[in-house]
Each structure stands twice: as C-alpha cells, then as structure tokens.
Scaffold this active site. Structure first.
Site, mmCIF file in Angstrom:
data_model
loop_
_atom_site.group_PDB
_atom_site.id
_atom_site.type_symbol
_atom_site.label_atom_id
_atom_site.label_comp_id
_atom_site.label_asym_id
_atom_site.label_seq_id
_atom_site.Cartn_x
_atom_site.Cartn_y
_atom_site.Cartn_z
ATOM 1 N N HIS A 130 -8.622 14.006 -12.183
ATOM 2 C CA HIS A 130 -7.415 13.686 -11.400
ATOM 3 C C HIS A 130 -6.780 12.405 -11.911
ATOM 4 O O HIS A 130 -7.352 11.705 -12.744
ATOM 5 C CB HIS A 130 -7.739 13.589 -9.903
ATOM 6 C CG HIS A 130 -8.793 12.569 -9.551
ATOM 7 N ND1 HIS A 130 -8.531 11.213 -9.511
ATOM 8 C CD2 HIS A 130 -10.101 12.712 -9.207
ATOM 9 C CE1 HIS A 130 -9.637 10.572 -9.150
ATOM 10 N NE2 HIS A 130 -10.609 11.453 -8.976
ATOM 11 N N HIS B 39 0.451 10.102 0.212
ATOM 12 C CA HIS B 39 1.026 10.269 -1.131
ATOM 13 C C HIS B 39 2.497 9.934 -0.942
ATOM 14 O O HIS B 39 3.307 10.793 -0.613
ATOM 15 C CB HIS B 39 0.832 11.695 -1.648
ATOM 16 C CG HIS B 39 -0.613 12.002 -1.925
ATOM 17 N ND1 HIS B 39 -1.067 13.251 -2.266
ATOM 18 C CD2 HIS B 39 -1.720 11.202 -1.928
ATOM 19 C CE1 HIS B 39 -2.388 13.210 -2.457
ATOM 20 N NE2 HIS B 39 -2.795 11.977 -2.243
ATOM 21 N N GLU C 298 -7.963 4.738 -8.042
ATOM 22 C CA GLU C 298 -9.061 5.578 -7.558
ATOM 23 C C GLU C 298 -9.705 6.443 -8.641
ATOM 24 O O GLU C 298 -9.668 7.668 -8.564
ATOM 25 C CB GLU C 298 -8.578 6.462 -6.405
ATOM 26 C CG GLU C 298 -7.282 7.229 -6.654
ATOM 27 C CD GLU C 298 -6.942 8.171 -5.492
ATOM 28 O OE1 GLU C 298 -7.826 8.953 -5.106
ATOM 29 O OE2 GLU C 298 -5.815 8.109 -4.987
ATOM 30 N N ASP D 158 -5.725 4.331 2.393
ATOM 31 C CA ASP D 158 -6.372 5.425 1.656
ATOM 32 C C ASP D 158 -7.499 4.814 0.831
ATOM 33 O O ASP D 158 -7.248 4.232 -0.216
ATOM 34 C CB ASP D 158 -5.316 6.108 0.756
ATOM 35 C CG ASP D 158 -5.885 7.290 -0.025
ATOM 36 O OD1 ASP D 158 -7.024 7.698 0.247
ATOM 37 O OD2 ASP D 158 -5.164 7.796 -0.909
ATOM 38 N N HIS E 80 -11.411 17.871 -2.701
ATOM 39 C CA HIS E 80 -10.793 17.975 -1.373
ATOM 40 C C HIS E 80 -11.744 18.634 -0.373
ATOM 41 O O HIS E 80 -11.340 19.468 0.432
ATOM 42 C CB HIS E 80 -9.462 18.726 -1.446
ATOM 43 C CG HIS E 80 -8.380 17.917 -2.099
ATOM 44 N ND1 HIS E 80 -7.189 18.458 -2.527
ATOM 45 C CD2 HIS E 80 -8.322 16.604 -2.394
ATOM 46 C CE1 HIS E 80 -6.448 17.498 -3.066
ATOM 47 N NE2 HIS E 80 -7.109 16.365 -3.006
ATOM 48 N N GLU F 85 -11.929 3.924 -4.397
ATOM 49 C CA GLU F 85 -10.472 3.903 -4.219
ATOM 50 C C GLU F 85 -10.060 2.707 -3.382
ATOM 51 O O GLU F 85 -10.573 2.508 -2.272
ATOM 52 C CB GLU F 85 -10.023 5.189 -3.521
ATOM 53 C CG GLU F 85 -8.541 5.184 -3.151
ATOM 54 C CD GLU F 85 -8.057 6.520 -2.612
ATOM 55 O OE1 GLU F 85 -8.852 7.252 -1.995
ATOM 56 O OE2 GLU F 85 -6.863 6.823 -2.810
ATOM 57 N N TYR G 235 -17.357 13.004 -11.534
ATOM 58 C CA TYR G 235 -17.936 14.087 -10.735
ATOM 59 C C TYR G 235 -18.714 15.010 -11.675
ATOM 60 O O TYR G 235 -18.128 15.601 -12.578
ATOM 61 C CB TYR G 235 -16.830 14.876 -10.028
ATOM 62 C CG TYR G 235 -15.785 13.960 -9.396
ATOM 63 C CD1 TYR G 235 -15.954 13.461 -8.108
ATOM 64 C CD2 TYR G 235 -14.653 13.561 -10.116
ATOM 65 C CE1 TYR G 235 -15.027 12.598 -7.552
ATOM 66 C CE2 TYR G 235 -13.716 12.693 -9.564
ATOM 67 C CZ TYR G 235 -13.906 12.220 -8.284
ATOM 68 O OH TYR G 235 -12.985 11.359 -7.739
ATOM 69 N N HIS H 22 -1.526 6.829 -6.998
ATOM 70 C CA HIS H 22 -0.310 7.379 -6.375
ATOM 71 C C HIS H 22 0.266 6.294 -5.483
ATOM 72 O O HIS H 22 -0.433 5.344 -5.102
ATOM 73 C CB HIS H 22 -0.621 8.663 -5.593
ATOM 74 C CG HIS H 22 -1.685 8.531 -4.534
ATOM 75 N ND1 HIS H 22 -1.452 7.949 -3.311
ATOM 76 C CD2 HIS H 22 -3.000 8.882 -4.536
ATOM 77 C CE1 HIS H 22 -2.568 7.976 -2.600
ATOM 78 N NE2 HIS H 22 -3.535 8.521 -3.317
ATOM 79 N N ASP I 281 1.936 28.305 24.135
ATOM 80 C CA ASP I 281 2.806 27.156 24.426
ATOM 81 C C ASP I 281 2.132 25.835 24.060
ATOM 82 O O ASP I 281 2.529 24.777 24.533
ATOM 83 C CB ASP I 281 3.195 27.173 25.908
ATOM 84 C CG ASP I 281 1.972 27.137 26.820
ATOM 85 O OD1 ASP I 281 0.839 27.340 26.301
ATOM 86 O OD2 ASP I 281 2.135 26.915 28.025
ATOM 87 N N ASP J 260 -13.860 9.519 1.728
ATOM 88 C CA ASP J 260 -12.454 9.220 1.413
ATOM 89 C C ASP J 260 -11.718 9.307 2.741
ATOM 90 O O ASP J 260 -11.478 10.396 3.253
ATOM 91 C CB ASP J 260 -11.918 10.234 0.403
ATOM 92 C CG ASP J 260 -10.486 9.932 -0.032
ATOM 93 O OD1 ASP J 260 -9.825 9.099 0.622
ATOM 94 O OD2 ASP J 260 -10.026 10.540 -1.018
ATOM 95 N N ARG K 102 -16.414 8.252 -6.360
ATOM 96 C CA ARG K 102 -15.025 7.789 -6.455
ATOM 97 C C ARG K 102 -14.968 6.446 -5.737
ATOM 98 O O ARG K 102 -15.633 6.257 -4.713
ATOM 99 C CB ARG K 102 -14.046 8.777 -5.823
ATOM 100 C CG ARG K 102 -12.599 8.288 -5.863
ATOM 101 C CD ARG K 102 -11.538 9.386 -5.658
ATOM 102 N NE ARG K 102 -11.555 10.005 -4.339
ATOM 103 C CZ ARG K 102 -12.028 11.199 -4.062
ATOM 104 N NH1 ARG K 102 -12.558 11.935 -5.020
ATOM 105 N NH2 ARG K 102 -12.016 11.680 -2.834
HETATM 106 N N1 GLY Z 1 -7.084 10.865 0.201
HETATM 107 C C1 GLY Z 1 -6.193 11.478 -0.686
HETATM 108 C C2 GLY Z 1 -6.142 10.811 -1.967
HETATM 109 O O1 GLY Z 1 -7.005 10.009 -2.280
HETATM 110 O O2 GLY Z 1 -5.231 10.976 -2.726
HETATM 111 MN MN MN Z 2 -5.606 8.420 -2.845
HETATM 112 MN MN MN Z 3 -8.210 8.948 -0.873
#
Ligand code: GLY
Ligand code: MN
Ligand code: MN
Length: 456
Positions: free
Chosen positions: A369, A380, A403, A290, A262, A426, A407, A373, A59, A279, A424
């Site tokens: 990547h 996102h 960002e 973010d 990730h 961002e 790597y 975004h 529960d 991050d 990175r």
């Molecule tokens: N923290 C997720 C991204 O940077 O997209």
């Molecule tokens: Mn991001």
């Molecule tokens: Mn991020």
C-alpha cells in the site's frame, strides 16, 4: 474480563459537552470560510447539500453524520439542509433547513429552525427546506455558473437541473442563469487541505483520545481475549473521551489477521505469541485521527517479530524525516520503500541487490500500500494529490499519515518464523514551516516503549 473494570477513563468522567465539539471554532470562522468561497467562485454560486439520512431497515436510521463539506461551511449538523452561497447579490448566504416542530422535536431533539440558522450558523437568510424547489430558480438568477457536486445523487441532480431549466425557459427576459456546472473540489477541498489553528486543535484532541485508546489496549491485552473485546474498549475509550465516533471502523488484527489490511471482523481469539495490529482513530468535532500500533499479545516481541518491527519503524522514521514543505508524498513513500526493501533483503525475505529489488518491486508482496494520505475531516481527506502535472508539493498546514508496513502472509514461501507477522506503524503528521510535527508522537512506538506499555 478483568479489563473492563480497569480502563483509565471511567465512564463517570464523560464530559458533559454538546454533541458536536467545536473547540475554538467560532461562528466567525464558518462565516469567514463562506466569504473565502464567495471570493473564489465569483461570478457564480455554490450549492452544498447536507448528508442524506440512510435508512437501516423499516423506520430505523443509520447513525447520522453530517457531510464534511456542508459542515465545514456551516457548523450545522442537522439533516435535510442545503447551503447556497451567491456572489451576484444579497443575500449571499442562504440556508434551507427543517422548520421548528414541537412534536418532532419531542421525538428527535431540538432543531435550529430558520431563526437559529441565521442567528447561530451564519446564514444571511434562511428558508424551510420545503421551499427549496420554489426558491432555487429565483436565487440562481444572475449567477452565470454553479459550483455543485454533480453526479453524486441523481434525485438531487434532477432538482438542480430543473431549477436551471426553469431559468432557461425565461431567456426572452434576458436573464442570466448558470450555463455551466463546475466541480466544488477545486474550491472547497483545496481550502480543507490547509488546516487552521482551530482545526488543528480539534485534531490534537482527537489524537489525545486515540492515544488513550491505544495505551489502554496495550495495557489490558492478554492471550485468550477476543479481538472484539479490544474493539469494544477502543470504542468505549473514544466515546468516554468525548469523541462522537471512530473516524473509521477500528481494525484489531491478531496473529495472521495483522496481515489482512482491512480486517474488520475482529472476531479471532488472540493466541500467545501473536502480534496485535490495531488501526484505530477517533473523530472529534468532525476531525479524524488515524493511528496504527502493533504490539505483542504476551508483552514481549519474539526475535523475528522484533526484527520486522524495527525495520518498519526505521522506514517510518526515514519517511517522516522527508516530510517537510516542498517535499512530495511520492518522496515520502520512496524513502519508506527503500528502507523496507533493504531490510527485506537483509532478513532473507527477498533477493537483492537493492536497486534491482526496487526496480522490480520485489517488496510488493510484503508492502503493498501507499505510505501516506491526507487527513482531516475525513480519514482519507480531500485535496488533490497531483497538481501542475506532478505530485503536489507539501505546504505548512497540511496533515498526512505516514504508515509503512510489512505483512508476511501465513502461506509465504519464507522462513516459517516470519509467517503470519504483520506490522504497521501509522502516525498523523503536520507539515510546518520548519519541517513537520508528529501529532501522535506520544503514543508508545519504539520497541522499548511498546513493551513497557504492555508490561504485565
Ligand atoms: N485506517 C485507514 C487507513 O489507515 O488508511
Ligand atoms: Mn491511514
Ligand atoms: Mn489507519
């Protein structure tokens, strides 16, 4: 760890604010959003469910977070709720909610009930959620189409289709009923993509709290600490600043973990000489930040780390420079790619010449990547990336991340001094009429600023 007693936001300073921070966002703004939706769906109705409660075990429930679309239109954060907007007649805005229940409220806290739903959340009429199946056919009558996110939840879909089927069976009475179901994203998500002043002020607050978290980590990190200790400090700083929760699971990647995009386990012991990639962004009043920063555990970058860091930073500046009305995320990405590819050639990590390296995507093992975004209620965030047959043009009021990263995996066949380096950087960038504003600009970013923030 000495760090715990020294964080910059003491626990006692936690502001006594309600669970949901609404900032300058008033009930009028939620009602105005409903009215805008009603204008754009006419003739038709729009149905949005609250987020389901997810059982964790027995529960015990997972932490509840309201569905972003539902919250965007109502400001209402209770589960078991449904919003119906109807353009055919009165009432135009109907909320189905849990009834007041003194016994349940003793366990789970206060409920708005039907009176509160009308008084505080902009509904013209409210009913018990238990009445949904009975009322829905009545309320969908005279609506020729229904905007509803079909396919996300089979049980809900079945309830909606049952209501439509009931109306279909009354065709001898010449009733109008929804003969088509339309996606909600063209209406709601396009609205959510352009942020209002009050939305931006919540996002700014989210960034400020996130800033405190990143600075705190740069200040306290020492070789020998575990990644999860830093994660704990982030979560503490976010919560102590009034944030409801992180906007996503914080990533604290030290050494080779910085090259895992990730990385979430956050369980490695930080070594002398590591870079630490963090991050992490908090959510405030349902709005996300973010931000990624990468800094040396020892407080000083090695020459190889510094060369990769400066390259990523240069590419980020080039990408931000491109961020303005009329530009596309594609162009922003290309600006970052070009700088990174040229830099990777210069560092001897890939072969030139530049044009061939770009064409053959030789950067891909090191930068795999996208650069940007959308950012908003969701990390996102919603909103179409393509429009009118191509990447859409940026407009003032959109918020995006920039960002880029580099790597180098531990097993890369390159000069060993580069192996295991992940960087990175961002930031959260608002498109303005003149160009863009980096909302997270105050968080240490140049090599000198970062080393100063890490100063022992
Ligand atoms: N923290 C997720 C991204 O940077 O997209
Ligand atoms: Mn991001
Ligand atoms: Mn991020």
């Amino acid at each position: 760890m000495e760090a715990l007693g020294q964080t910059s936001i003491p626990l006692g300073d936690t502001p006594a604010e309600p669970m949901v921070n609404t900032g300058d966002m008033s009930k009028d703004e939620f009602v105005a959003r409903q009215n805008r939706v009603l204008e754009s769906i006419h003739p038709g109705a729009l149905l949005v469910f609250s987020a389901p409660v997810a059982l964790r075990n027995n529960d015990v429930e997972h932490e509840y977070r309201q569905d972003s679309d539902f919250y965007y239109l109502t400001g209402f954060d209770e589960p078991e709720s449904v919003l119906l907007l109807r353009s055919a007649g009165q009432p135009r805005s109907v909320l189905f909610v849990r009834l007041r229940d003194p016994e349940r409220e003793t366990w789970d806290g206060p409920r708005a009930g039907v009176e509160g739903a009308v008084r505080d959340f902009g509904a013209e009429q409210a009913f018990s959620i238990a009445e949904l199946d009975v009322k829905l056919p009545e309320l969908l009558r005279d609506e020729p189409r229904l905007f509803y996110a079909l396919g996300r939840d089979g049980a809900r879909d079945a309830r909606v289709l049952r209501a439509i089927q009931q109306l279909r069976q009354q065709t001898r009475k010449a009733v109008v009923f929804p003969t088509s179901i339309a996606e909600t994203d063209g209406v709601l998500h396009e609205m959510r993509l352009l942020k209002s002043a009050s939305e931006l002020s919540l996002m700014r607050r989210a960034v400020e709290i996130t800033d405190a978290g990143h600075r705190e980590l740069m200040r306290v990190t020492r070789p020998g600490m575990y990644e999860y200790e830093l994660e704990a400090l982030l979560r503490r700083t976010f919560r102590a600043g009034g944030s409801e929760r992180p906007a996503y699971s914080p990533i604290v990647g030290s050494g080779p973990n910085a090259t895992i995009l990730h990385h979430r386990r956050n369980d490695r012991r930080i070594q002398d000489g590591d870079l630490v990639l963090v991050d992490a962004g908090c959510e405030y009043g349902y709005y996300a930040s973010d931000v990624t920063r990468t800094y040396p555990a020892s407080g000083r970058f090695s020459p190889a780390q510094a060369s990769v860091y400066e390259l990523v930073l240069k590419s980020q500046y080039a990408a931000i420079e491109k961020t303005r009305p009329g530009a596309t995320l594609e162009q922003i990405h290309e600006a970052a790619l070009e700088v990174i590819t040229a830099g990777l050639i210069e560092l001897g990590l890939i072969e030139g010449p530049l044009e061939a390296a770009l064409k053959e995507q030789r950067y891909k093992p090191y930068f795999m990547h996208r650069t940007s975004h959308w950012l908003g209620m969701d990390v996102h965030d919603v909103g179409r990336y393509y429009k009118d047959g191509g990447p859409r043009l940026l407009e003032p009021g959109m918020v995006l991340t920039v960002e880029p990263g580099v790597y180098v995996s531990e097993s890369a066949a390159v000069d060993p001094k580069f192996r295991g380096i992940g960087v990175r950087i961002e930031d959260d960038v608002l498109v303005t009429a003149e160009g863009s504003v980096v909302m997270s600009d105050a968080i240490p970013k140049t090599l000198e600023e970062v080393e100063a923030a890490c100063a022992r």
